[in-house]
Design an enzyme around this catalytic site. Structure first.
Site, PDB file in Angstrom:
ATOM      1  N   GLU A  45      41.052  43.395  48.373  1.00 31.92           N
ATOM      2  CA  GLU A  45      42.485  43.549  48.645  1.00 31.92           C
ATOM      3  C   GLU A  45      43.008  44.952  48.380  1.00 31.92           C
ATOM      4  O   GLU A  45      43.752  45.509  49.187  1.00 31.92           O
ATOM      5  CB  GLU A  45      43.308  42.538  47.831  1.00 31.92           C
ATOM      6  CG  GLU A  45      43.244  41.106  48.336  1.00 31.92           C
ATOM      7  CD  GLU A  45      42.068  40.328  47.768  1.00 31.92           C
ATOM      8  OE1 GLU A  45      41.256  40.924  47.029  1.00 31.92           O
ATOM      9  OE2 GLU A  45      41.954  39.121  48.061  1.00 31.92           O
TER      10      GLU A  45
ATOM     11  N   HIS B 272      47.201  30.526  42.154  1.00 30.04           N
ATOM     12  CA  HIS B 272      47.501  30.552  43.587  1.00 30.04           C
ATOM     13  C   HIS B 272      48.989  30.346  43.872  1.00 30.04           C
ATOM     14  O   HIS B 272      49.387  30.369  45.026  1.00 30.04           O
ATOM     15  CB  HIS B 272      46.723  29.462  44.329  1.00 30.04           C
ATOM     16  CG  HIS B 272      45.346  29.861  44.737  1.00 30.04           C
ATOM     17  ND1 HIS B 272      44.373  30.205  43.839  1.00 30.04           N
ATOM     18  CD2 HIS B 272      44.763  29.984  45.960  1.00 30.04           C
ATOM     19  CE1 HIS B 272      43.245  30.504  44.489  1.00 30.04           C
ATOM     20  NE2 HIS B 272      43.466  30.382  45.768  1.00 30.04           N
TER      21      HIS B 272
END
Lengths: 326, 335
Positions: free
Chosen positions: A62, A131
């Site tokens: 990322e 998450h």
């Protein structure tokens, strides 16, 4: 089934996002997509249509693919980076904050960074703390970014297109609880929703509720329920968190004298806190009652549904808060 | 493939421009004319210039917190750089960047990142952009031995290798990440050998030898332009001063005789002078270059001194290309 009229088509919030990207890629060859699993994005049709040089299916890196998007933006492209679930964006915060937001300033305007960072607030599904974060407000503390958080299919399309065409780095916050919302979306590919302009989603006269991102659904449900009980609620959607359309909020508060701000982020220093502080500073004379903030409490998101479900601001909680203000 | 006579002259000129700029800048810093922190490139001139000379004007570079040498090495003007060090509006970054961020876009610099390893992905992205736009530009990123332990090093080289991007990863290994030695922070001290793990060429070169650095970089550039993908170059070099000028450490982290040996026997400018004299350059040729460089540095200092300081009211300028209600005024702020 999409019912198409001359000016509008009924689309889900998710389909509107895909449509916005495809239209902008057709319009401007400098627009590229980068992110994980984009090969299968839009059922694989996006990469099939535009090719691998426009749709970069990245490894799970990322920070660096975000930085590469910044580098591509510095050299003539207009990347749209998909960071997937909001919690993953933390891995890219270094490049978003230290490079994208600062390079134009630190170079005295030599550099421009026309890039969009997309991520989705993805919560309320028993996927636990790593998450489920709703981290839009963390980035509000970083000058140099624009932060967009639309709540309707038409706005998500119009604002994503504006974000792609903007010359500054834009953080584009989606809310997964809105993905399935369907509504009319203009078909005109050049119909944009401007950054920095909020909207009154429902007019009313007794109380103003400012609802941020996914808080819009329970807020609109609460407003309907309250109408049945004779309480007139005005619902304001800032649509953009930075720059914030202060006028649309202050005008509404001047009318109603009461303010509830609803945000799915954790309570401390969230977007609701900023809006409440702004109204306290600039709209204090309009207020007849104290400002109320409804947020997720400062606790990590638990796995067990019975623990998680009560944490987010609900319709009933919003109704109760409004009643306390009367 | 090696430096032509004209390139040799230019290599000497640029190395000397870095050396004199840094010597004078260090003085000005110690005298208080330059604020902040000063990270001098003295000792690393051959690595910088050898790499830059292998690039075209329209190729991109990304640098580091030790940022003064890169724009000079790539052919930039000294005046705006010195004015920037002094925090003037005439500075290359209008006084917003300073010593660690001397990025001059006119010579292809995309950024000088003071976040160690932070600039590596920017170069990867510039290489990706060149591929998308169909140009034959390449992007070279400088970084240090410390940055080679950041995730961005691994992630970006891996993507560049997987996608055959026209990138050159150029490590200025000066042996110390601030005070932490390569010997104590790398499981295997030859950073160039890591290339094998990514399936790309890796070269280790004497960073005090400008010709050797040029040759290695030119090979990598040629490969990148052909579309064959990235390379990793490790230039073994040495910084003569401390991590930043005036920084004293409680305990010595490098042996004094190591510093003395590099200064006495591995000064890249002195070594290249010998090469040039051996190649037939007249001493008067070199003196002429030295005089030209001294004059340019003096002119840059004068330019910096004459430049106006920024107006504090302009502090918000350059935050946004397209500012919307910015800076946001509040009643609280105006009280």
């Amino acid at each position: 089934m999409s019912a198409v009229t001359a000016q509008a088509q009924r689309l889900s919030y998710m389909d509107a996002i895909v449509q916005a990207q495809v239209e902008e890629m057709e319009r401007d060859e400098r627009v590229i997509l980068m992110g994980e699993d984009l090969r299968i994005y839009g059922d694989g049709k996006v990469q099939d249509a535009f090719g691998e040089l426009r749709v970069w299916n990245t490894p799970i890196s990322e920070n660096s693919f975000t930085g590469m998007a910044v580098g591509a933006a510095l050299t003539g492209l207009r990347p749209v980076v998909s960071l997937s679930i909001a919690s993953f964006s933390y891995l890219a915060f270094d490049q978003i904050i230290n490079q994208a937001s600062k390079l134009p300033y630190m170079t005295g305007g030599q550099m421009t960074v026309p890039v969009v960072f997309r991520f989705a607030l993805y919560y309320n599904g028993s996927i636990a703390a790593q998450h489920s974060d709703r981290c839009h407000s963390m980035l509000m503390n970083v000058p140099g970014l624009k932060i967009v958080a639309p709540t309707s299919p038409a706005d998500v399309k119009g604002l994503l297109k504006s974000s792609i065409r903007d010359d500054d780095p834009v953080v584009f916050v989606e809310d997964s609880t809105l993905w399935g919302v369907r509504d009319e979306v203009p078909t005109d590919p050049d119909l944009l929703v401007p950054i920095g302009v909020g909207e009154v989603k429902r007019t009313g006269s007794d109380v103003t509720i400012v609802a941020i991102s996914g808080a819009m659904r329970p807020t609109l449900a609460a407003a309907s329920a309250l109408e049945d009980e004779g309480v007139s609620v005005e619902v304001v959607d800032p649509r953009t968190l930075v720059p914030l359309d202060k006028d649309v909020i202050l005008r509404s508060v001047a009318k109603t004298g009461r303010l509830v701000v609803v945000d799915v982020a954790h309570r401390t220093c969230n977007a609701a806190a900023e809006i409440a502080a702004m109204v306290a500073e600039e709209g204090f004379d309009h207020l007849q009652r104290p400002i109320v903030r409804l947020s997720t409490p400062d606790v990590h998101i638990p796995f067990s549904p019975v623990l998680e479900k009560p944490l987010y601001p609900s319709k009933d909680e919003i109704v109760a808060a409004v009643k306390r203000l009367r | 493939m090696s430096l032509t006579e004209e390139q040799q002259r230019e290599a000497y000129r640029r190395m000397l421009r870095i050396r004199r700029f840094e010597e004078e800048g260090t003085k000005l810093y110690k005298e208080g004319e330059i604020p902040g922190a000063y990270h001098a490139s003295i000792g690393q001139e051959a690595a910088i210039v050898g790499a830059c000379l292998a690039l075209r004007d329209d190729d991109y570079i990304v640098g580091t917190h030790r940022s003064h040498g890169h724009p000079i090495g790539k052919g930039g003007e000294l005046k705006g750089l010195m004015a920037e060090l002094m925090g003037k509006t005439t500075g290359i970054c209008a006084g917003r960047g300073g010593s660690m961020h001397l990025a001059d876009s006119r010579v292809g610099i995309l950024g000088e990142s003071a976040i160690v390893g932070g600039g590596i992905p920017l170069a990867g992205g510039a290489a990706l952009s060149a591929k998308v736009r169909g140009t034959d530009q390449v992007a070279l990123t400088f970084f240090g031995d410390g940055a080679s332990n950041q995730g961005t090093f691994h992630e970006t080289i891996n993507m560049a290798a997987a996608w055959k991007l026209p990138a050159i990863f150029f490590c200025e290994n000066n042996r110390y990440a601030v005070t932490t030695s390569v010997a104590t922070s790398h499981g295997q001290p030859d950073i160039g050998k890591r290339a094998q793990g990514y399936g790309i060429p890796g070269v280790i070169v004497d960073g005090q030898d400008v010709t050797a650095v040029y040759d290695a970089t030119a090979t990598a550039v040629e490969r990148a332009r052909r579309g064959d993908g990235p390379s990793l170059i490790e230039a073994k070099t040495y910084r003569f001063d401390e991590h930043q000028v005036g920084l004293t450490t409680g305990a010595p982290y490098r042996p004094a005789d190591e510093v003395d040996d590099f200064v006495a026997n591995h000064d890249p400018v002195v070594l290249f002078q010998r090469v040039l004299l051996g190649a037939g350059f007249a001493e008067s040729d070199l003196r002429a270059i030295e005089e030209e460089v001294d004059a340019a540095v003096a002119e840059a200092i004068e330019f910096g001194r004459q430049g106006p300081l920024p107006d504090p009211a302009d502090v918000y300028e350059f935050m946004y290309v397209n500012p919307i209600n910015y800076p946001a005024t509040t009643i609280g702020a105006s009280r």
